[in-house]
Design a protein around this motif. Structure first.
Motif, PDB file in Angstrom:
ATOM      1  N   ALA A 140       0.811  -1.215   0.000  1.00 53.45           N
ATOM      2  CA  ALA A 140       0.000   0.000   0.000  1.00 53.45           C
ATOM      3  C   ALA A 140       0.845   1.266   0.000  1.00 53.45           C
ATOM      4  O   ALA A 140       0.301   2.363  -0.147  1.00 53.45           O
ATOM      5  N   TYR A 141       2.168   1.121   0.132  1.00 55.84           N
ATOM      6  CA  TYR A 141       3.013   2.306   0.332  1.00 55.84           C
ATOM      7  C   TYR A 141       2.864   3.366  -0.761  1.00 55.84           C
ATOM      8  O   TYR A 141       2.787   4.560  -0.428  1.00 55.84           O
ATOM      9  N   PRO A 142       2.830   3.019  -2.058  1.00 55.58           N
ATOM     10  CA  PRO A 142       2.696   4.099  -3.052  1.00 55.58           C
ATOM     11  C   PRO A 142       1.452   4.956  -2.826  1.00 55.58           C
ATOM     12  O   PRO A 142       1.513   6.192  -2.916  1.00 55.58           O
ATOM     13  N   PHE A 143       0.330   4.318  -2.512  1.00 53.70           N
ATOM     14  CA  PHE A 143      -0.888   5.077  -2.240  1.00 53.70           C
ATOM     15  C   PHE A 143      -0.726   5.891  -0.964  1.00 53.70           C
ATOM     16  O   PHE A 143      -1.124   7.063  -0.908  1.00 53.70           O
ATOM     17  N   GLU A 144      -0.153   5.282   0.065  1.00 55.85           N
ATOM     18  CA  GLU A 144       0.002   5.979   1.338  1.00 55.85           C
ATOM     19  C   GLU A 144       0.875   7.217   1.197  1.00 55.85           C
ATOM     20  O   GLU A 144       0.582   8.274   1.771  1.00 55.85           O
ATOM     21  N   GLU A 145       1.938   7.111   0.425  1.00 57.89           N
ATOM     22  CA  GLU A 145       2.818   8.256   0.204  1.00 57.89           C
ATOM     23  C   GLU A 145       2.070   9.374  -0.519  1.00 57.89           C
ATOM     24  O   GLU A 145       2.179  10.551  -0.160  1.00 57.89           O
ATOM     25  N   MET A 146       1.288   9.000  -1.551  1.00 58.21           N
ATOM     26  CA  MET A 146       0.497   9.993  -2.270  1.00 58.21           C
ATOM     27  C   MET A 146      -0.528  10.647  -1.346  1.00 58.21           C
ATOM     28  O   MET A 146      -0.689  11.872  -1.333  1.00 58.21           O
ATOM     29  N   TYR A 147      -1.206   9.838  -0.538  1.00 56.50           N
ATOM     30  CA  TYR A 147      -2.248  10.362   0.363  1.00 56.50           C
ATOM     31  C   TYR A 147      -1.619  11.311   1.383  1.00 56.50           C
ATOM     32  O   TYR A 147      -2.174  12.378   1.677  1.00 56.50           O
ATOM     33  N   TYR A 148      -0.450  10.940   1.895  1.00 52.03           N
ATOM     34  CA  TYR A 148       0.222  11.757   2.909  1.00 52.03           C
ATOM     35  C   TYR A 148       0.586  13.140   2.354  1.00 52.03           C
ATOM     36  O   TYR A 148       0.355  14.168   3.000  1.00 52.03           O
ATOM     37  N   TYR A 149       1.158  13.181   1.158  1.00 49.26           N
ATOM     38  CA  TYR A 149       1.651  14.444   0.610  1.00 49.26           C
ATOM     39  C   TYR A 149       0.572  15.259  -0.101  1.00 49.26           C
ATOM     40  O   TYR A 149       0.625  16.488  -0.101  1.00 49.26           O
ATOM     41  N   ASP A 150      -0.399  14.586  -0.716  1.00 49.38           N
ATOM     42  CA  ASP A 150      -1.353  15.295  -1.559  1.00 49.38           C
ATOM     43  C   ASP A 150      -2.739  15.483  -0.950  1.00 49.38           C
ATOM     44  O   ASP A 150      -3.480  16.371  -1.379  1.00 49.38           O
ATOM     45  N   PHE A 151      -3.107  14.665   0.040  1.00 50.13           N
ATOM     46  CA  PHE A 151      -4.481  14.708   0.541  1.00 50.13           C
ATOM     47  C   PHE A 151      -4.589  15.035   2.029  1.00 50.13           C
ATOM     48  O   PHE A 151      -5.528  15.705   2.450  1.00 50.13           O
ATOM     49  N   LEU A 152      -3.658  14.552   2.822  1.00 52.06           N
ATOM     50  CA  LEU A 152      -3.837  14.539   4.268  1.00 52.06           C
ATOM     51  C   LEU A 152      -4.098  15.909   4.870  1.00 52.06           C
ATOM     52  O   LEU A 152      -4.977  16.067   5.720  1.00 52.06           O
ATOM     53  N   ASN A 153      -3.350  16.905   4.461  1.00 55.35           N
ATOM     54  CA  ASN A 153      -3.436  18.220   5.109  1.00 55.35           C
ATOM     55  C   ASN A 153      -4.217  19.249   4.302  1.00 55.35           C
ATOM     56  O   ASN A 153      -4.051  20.454   4.508  1.00 55.35           O
ATOM     57  N   LYS A 154      -5.078  18.773   3.408  1.00 52.31           N
ATOM     58  CA  LYS A 154      -5.898  19.686   2.600  1.00 52.31           C
ATOM     59  C   LYS A 154      -7.368  19.511   2.961  1.00 52.31           C
ATOM     60  O   LYS A 154      -7.826  18.402   3.226  1.00 52.31           O
TER      61      LYS A 154
END
Length: 270
Positions: A140-154
């Motif tokens: 799941a890491y590729p998705f998790e990395e994307m979610y962390y940088y692109d979605f989490l704090n928006k």
């Protein structure tokens, strides 16, 4: 003789199960794991089970926990009885923490094991990039990395300004596939990290539930009171998890319901 080889240890567990006359389905139900997961252990494809899992297997397989730990290579004959008692207490504590985490995760998920959308970011902050999760047959890491940088704090508005509605929906669906009751339960059982303790997961999960008014309130008296105020249950500060048709009601849902009830009964009073 220690059975350090995962394949040999799996055969050992299979024989214990067979000697007890248990099917994989029956054993899986007893230890609350999937049949496929146990099958992989018996075939040596999952490695040596964790001490926590061995603790759950010992009773249904009819073998002492100490014996399983020795056969798995966690203990050896150089340990004293006092050492083994200490280790058993430690691993028992780990398993109790696991159960608390799993039970709380179950409370905040719906009947299908899916978390409400408004909890996604907080769930990720607790478990994201820590547990050994997967997306289908892929890490799941590729998705998790994307979610962390692109979605989490928006915010939701910022996401819709940057991405199409269909993209946001797709990410939400992928999140549900990776982060749900079943996957987190399995991930917690398999977790072997040390930088974040199990107690950290538990405490952060409790904070998440407190933040959203979802903390479970245990009532030692099993009998319901003769009278109960609905607003006490629906109040967003209530420490009771409330559902309607399997959907977890968050603070906004509760506030809307209380508002509608207030209007309804004010109209009836005139």
């Amino acid at each position: 003789m220690l059975l350090l080889n995962a394949e040999d240890f799996g055969k050992y567990l299979r024989k214990l199960r067979s000697d007890r006359g248990l099917t994989l389905d029956q054993l899986a139900a007893m230890v609350e794991l999937s049949k496929g997961y146990l099958s992989n252990i018996e075939n040596g494809r999952r490695g040596i089970p964790s001490p926590e899992l061995l603790g759950k297997l010992s009773e249904p397989l009819g073998v002492e926990y100490e014996e399983l730990m020795i056969q798995a290579g966690y203990w050896n004959n150089r340990f004293t009885d006092e050492d083994r008692v200490l280790f058993e207490d430690i691993y028992q504590h780990y398993w109790e923490i696991n159960n608390k985490i799993i039970n709380l995760v179950k409370v905040i998920a719906d009947d299908d094991g899916i978390f409400p959308d408004y909890l996604h970011k907080d769930i990720f902050k607790v478990f994201g990039m820590w547990l050994p999760l997967s997306e289908g047959n892929h890490p799941a890491y590729p998705f998790e990395e994307m979610y962390y940088y692109d979605f989490l704090n928006k915010s939701d508005d910022e996401l819709l300004d940057e991405y199409s509605e269909s993209t946001v929906k797709e990410v939400t669906e992928r999140f549900n596939n990776i982060y749900n009751y079943s996957t987190i339960k399995k991930g917690i059982i398999e977790y072997k990290g040390h930088k974040k303790d199990r107690e950290d997961f538990l405490n952060e999960l409790i904070e998440l539930m407190d933040k959203h008014g979802l903390t479970v309130k245990v009532n030692e008296d099993s009998n319901l009171p003769l009278q109960i105020e609905l607003d006490q249950i629906l109040d967003s500060s209530s420490a009771t998890s409330v559902r309607y048709k399997g959907k977890l009601l968050g603070p906004d849902d509760r506030a809307r319901i209380l508002g509608m009830l207030s209007v309804l009964f004010d109209e009836k009073s005139h």
